[in-house]
Design an enzyme around this catalytic site. Structure first.
Site, PDB file in Angstrom:
ATOM      1  N   GLY A 163      16.643 -37.085  30.604  1.00 46.05           N
ATOM      2  CA  GLY A 163      17.547 -36.266  30.150  1.00 46.05           C
ATOM      3  C   GLY A 163      18.256 -36.641  28.547  1.00 46.05           C
ATOM      4  O   GLY A 163      17.837 -37.618  28.026  1.00 46.05           O
ATOM      5  N   TYR A 166       3.123 -36.778  42.364  1.00 45.99           N
ATOM      6  CA  TYR A 166       4.500 -36.413  42.335  1.00 45.99           C
ATOM      7  C   TYR A 166       4.864 -35.642  43.278  1.00 45.99           C
ATOM      8  O   TYR A 166       5.909 -35.781  44.015  1.00 45.99           O
ATOM      9  CB  TYR A 166       4.502 -35.439  40.986  1.00 45.99           C
ATOM     10  CG  TYR A 166       5.809 -34.737  40.933  1.00 45.99           C
ATOM     11  CD1 TYR A 166       7.004 -35.236  40.467  1.00 45.99           C
ATOM     12  CD2 TYR A 166       5.893 -33.259  41.190  1.00 45.99           C
ATOM     13  CE1 TYR A 166       8.281 -34.523  40.473  1.00 45.99           C
ATOM     14  CE2 TYR A 166       7.107 -32.588  41.339  1.00 45.99           C
ATOM     15  CZ  TYR A 166       8.214 -33.258  40.973  1.00 45.99           C
ATOM     16  OH  TYR A 166       9.579 -32.482  40.826  1.00 45.99           O
TER      17      TYR A 166
END
Length: 339
Positions: free
Chosen positions: A46, A153
């Site tokens: 982020g 993932y």
């Protein structure tokens, strides 16, 4: 909370809220009139700049923390009504560090669910991924399509889904599992192991460098603009009938990587640099196409941004960033799953 009543006057927690989708969701929640948005992000992927507009609003609070930090999560969940859980590590990361990927995406989700249960959260939206499906066996893909993930993932996101559904069935935590397909738009990642095909190709094209296509380029994806993804997530959280359900979120349009590159080159212009073809990428899903019948039935949601328009907007966005295209190019790794 009630159908179509929105999230007004709610205190909302967004994990991964400084990320690509998360920051757009934060903006959408503020526009929807929530009382407060708490953002949790460890800023591995982020960026604070993604929250520039939100931080100008006094209703936004940012907590720098890892979702695996139990004490931090207990504190940040105090008084929270609704959780949107987006914090995760991505596909390419899982190829070079599968254990950490599992730790964040699966174990981190389980810890957060337990903390949310203790805190008495009234709605928990677990944001999963179409990667749980692996390659399409039949199309379009509804929620009952087999889940055979190609990567750790995808497996870790599927584990997170299972933990979320278990918390609904066992503990009656009001959970919704959302499965966005392929999201693109402003703030998308071009750099490092988070880099995605659309932003990477745009940056390379702006520099006159060839687009990198792995394999034959006939892989397909179901692309949806991030503004639509954020709007869809808010619609789901506002829908009482969605509690306990797993819901696909996509555009319903199938695009090959070859056609995607052509669209980007058209938007960039004649000096875009052509195409360079490399070997198949490990764990690459061959085909994706959503069946969004359940989403439309529950919420009436339909995407609004056409791919061509979204690509043109994103080319402009990258061309007008503070960094030059050449500076962004330096952060792109062609084989961004290798460490």
């Amino acid at each position: 909370m009630h159908d179509n009543g929105g999230l007004q006057d709610s205190t909302v927690l967004v994990t991964g809220g400084a990320g690509f989708i998360g920051s757009h969701l934060v903006d959408g929640l503020l526009s929807a009139g929530v009382r407060e948005v708490r953002v949790v992000d460890n800023f591995v992927n982020g960026r604070r700049e993604n929250l520039a507009a939100a931080l100008a609003d006094p209703r936004t609070d940012v907590v720098v923390a890892d979702i695996r930090d139990r004490a931090a999560m207990r504190a940040v969940l105090d008084g929270v009504d609704v959780v949107f859980h987006l914090a995760c590590l991505g596909v390419r990361h899982s190829l070079h560090d599968p254990v950490e990927n599992h730790s964040v995406n699966a174990e981190g989700t389980l810890l957060l669910l337990q903390a949310a249960l203790t805190a008495g959260v009234r709605r928990f939206v677990h944001v999963s991924s179409s990667e749980v499906f692996g390659t399409a066996q039949t199309t379009p893909m509804d929620e009952l399509h087999p889940t055979w993930p190609e990567t750790v993932y995808g497996g870790s996101k599927l584990a997170g889904e299972a933990y979320a559904r278990a918390h609904w069935r066992t503990y009656e935590l009001p959970v919704i599992v959302a499965r966005p397909f392929n999201t693109y738009g402003p703030r998308s990642h071009f750099e490092g192991d988070s880099g995605e095909v659309i932003p990477r190709t745009i940056v390379r094209s702006l520099c006159g460098r060839p687009a990198i296509v792995f394999g034959d380029g006939e892989q397909t994806r179901d692309f949806m603009h991030v503004s639509d993804t954020a709007r869809g997530l808010i619609a789901l959280a506002s829908c009482e009938a969605a509690v306990g359900k797993t819901v696909n979120l996509g555009s319903g349009a199938e695009t090959t990587i070859n056609d995607l590159v052509t669209a980007i080159h058209w938007a960039v212009g004649p000096d875009c640099g052509g195409v360079e073809r490399l070997e198949d990428r490990p764990g690459d899903v061959r085909r994706l196409l959503v069946d969004d019948t359940l989403m439309r039935t529950l919420t009436g949601f339909r995407p609004e941004v056409r791919l061509e328009d979204g690509i043109a907007e994103l080319v402009w966005w990258f061309a007008n960033r503070p960094e030059s295209p050449q500076e962004m190019l330096a952060a792109i790794e062609d084989r961004n799953w290798v460490r």
